[in-house]
Design an enzyme around this catalytic site. Structure first.
Site, mmCIF file in Angstrom:
data_model
loop_
_atom_site.group_PDB
_atom_site.id
_atom_site.type_symbol
_atom_site.label_atom_id
_atom_site.label_comp_id
_atom_site.label_asym_id
_atom_site.label_seq_id
_atom_site.Cartn_x
_atom_site.Cartn_y
_atom_site.Cartn_z
ATOM 1 N N SER A 1 3.273 2.934 -67.708
ATOM 2 C CA SER A 1 3.607 4.266 -68.206
ATOM 3 C C SER A 1 5.043 4.632 -67.898
ATOM 4 O O SER A 1 5.562 4.315 -66.830
ATOM 5 C CB SER A 1 2.663 5.297 -67.568
ATOM 6 O OG SER A 1 3.111 6.601 -67.825
ATOM 7 N N ARG A 2 5.666 5.346 -68.841
ATOM 8 C CA ARG A 2 7.017 5.844 -68.621
ATOM 9 C C ARG A 2 7.000 7.324 -68.215
ATOM 10 O O ARG A 2 8.039 7.969 -68.176
ATOM 11 C CB ARG A 2 7.830 5.668 -69.904
ATOM 12 C CG ARG A 2 9.096 4.933 -69.653
ATOM 13 C CD ARG A 2 9.968 4.724 -70.875
ATOM 14 N NE ARG A 2 9.476 5.206 -72.115
ATOM 15 C CZ ARG A 2 9.296 4.441 -73.190
ATOM 16 N NH1 ARG A 2 9.542 3.164 -73.122
ATOM 17 N NH2 ARG A 2 8.879 4.963 -74.312
ATOM 18 N N LYS B 1 9.638 -0.988 -71.880
ATOM 19 C CA LYS B 1 8.407 -1.421 -71.205
ATOM 20 C C LYS B 1 8.427 -2.915 -70.905
ATOM 21 O O LYS B 1 7.548 -3.420 -70.223
ATOM 22 C CB LYS B 1 7.178 -1.015 -72.010
ATOM 23 C CG LYS B 1 6.925 0.486 -71.875
ATOM 24 C CD LYS B 1 5.495 0.925 -72.024
ATOM 25 C CE LYS B 1 5.419 2.443 -71.804
ATOM 26 N NZ LYS B 1 4.087 3.001 -72.030
ATOM 27 N N ASP C 1 -1.031 2.148 -71.822
ATOM 28 C CA ASP C 1 -0.165 3.299 -71.646
ATOM 29 C C ASP C 1 -1.085 4.476 -71.286
ATOM 30 O O ASP C 1 -2.293 4.428 -71.570
ATOM 31 C CB ASP C 1 0.581 3.559 -72.964
ATOM 32 C CG ASP C 1 1.305 4.880 -72.957
ATOM 33 O OD1 ASP C 1 2.067 5.136 -72.006
ATOM 34 O OD2 ASP C 1 1.088 5.670 -73.903
ATOM 35 N N LEU C 2 -0.540 5.509 -70.647
ATOM 36 C CA LEU C 2 -1.374 6.668 -70.277
ATOM 37 C C LEU C 2 -1.271 7.787 -71.319
ATOM 38 O O LEU C 2 -2.241 8.108 -72.004
ATOM 39 C CB LEU C 2 -0.961 7.194 -68.896
ATOM 40 C CG LEU C 2 -1.184 6.250 -67.710
ATOM 41 C CD1 LEU C 2 -0.606 6.866 -66.429
ATOM 42 C CD2 LEU C 2 -2.658 5.917 -67.529
ATOM 43 N N ASP C 3 -0.053 8.393 -71.392
ATOM 44 C CA ASP C 3 0.142 9.573 -72.235
ATOM 45 C C ASP C 3 -0.102 9.271 -73.714
ATOM 46 O O ASP C 3 0.581 8.435 -74.306
ATOM 47 C CB ASP C 3 1.580 10.084 -72.090
ATOM 48 C CG ASP C 3 1.769 10.976 -70.870
ATOM 49 O OD1 ASP C 3 0.764 11.418 -70.287
ATOM 50 O OD2 ASP C 3 2.936 11.239 -70.516
HETATM 51 MG MG LIG Z 1 2.318 7.157 -74.676
#
Ligand SMILES: [Mg+2]
Length: 178
Positions: free
Chosen positions: A78-79, A116, A15-17
């Site tokens: 990522s969302r 996801k 995941d990014l954030d």
């Molecule tokens: Mg996140």
């Protein structure tokens, strides 16, 4: 463990954030244009710094440079809605000299809304890699719960990537096949 060491996953997704970096894009007061200051820090238009977690930087570097990991596809899932910002951050954040996050995520990744599970269906379709051969890191419990159901080895990183969690993911993966 075989002679060549513990079994390694074929794909690792992050995941990014708030897993690789903070703050989350939606929390930025200012977004693009981003700039690098004299110290090489990544700064939003609102003056906020976007930073990689040190342990995220360390494992991305390891994945990008260690010969033992050369066959692993590294991707993001990522969302994030601010996809342009996220791409810019991936381009501008350095993992080590001359290597950006973008270059480490050599197989790109997916941005999607919803569960996801959809991201992983797409990653599987694109790469031909089975869920059982993937490892995933994410700061949100719900994402971990959903993706685990598919058979992906998952590590919950509630405070972003921290020391030892990358190794934990690899160890959990190897145990599954032991
Ligand atoms: Mg996140």
């Amino acid at each position: 463990m075989s002679k060549s060491g513990p079994r390694l996953p074929r794909l690792i997704a992050f995941d990014l954030d708030d897993t690789l970096w903070f703050p989350e894009m939606y929390l930025l007061i200012g977004g693009a244009p981003f700039r690098k200051d004299k110290q090489g820090r990544l700064i939003s238009s609102g003056g906020e710094e976007v930073e990689l977690y040190p342990a995220a930087r360390a494992c991305l570097k390891e994945l990008a440079t260690s010969p033992k990991y050369k066959d692993i596809k590294v991707v993001f899932a990522s969302r994030c809605h601010e996809t342009d910002w996220a791409y810019t951050c991936m381009d501008l954040l350095d993992v080590c000299d001359g290597v950006s996050v973008s270059q480490c995520l050599n197989e790109g990744g997916v941005f999607q809304g919803g569960s996801k599970q959809g991201h992983f269906a797409e990653l599987k379709r694109r790469t031909g890699i089975e869920y059982e051969e993937m490892v995933f890191f994410d700061n949100e419990r719900w994402n971990i719960t959903e993706v685990k159901k598919l058979g992906v080895t998952c590590v919950h990183t509630p405070n972003g990537m921290q020391a030892g969690q990358f190794e934990k993911g690899l160890a959990l993966y190897a145990e599954k096949w032991a």
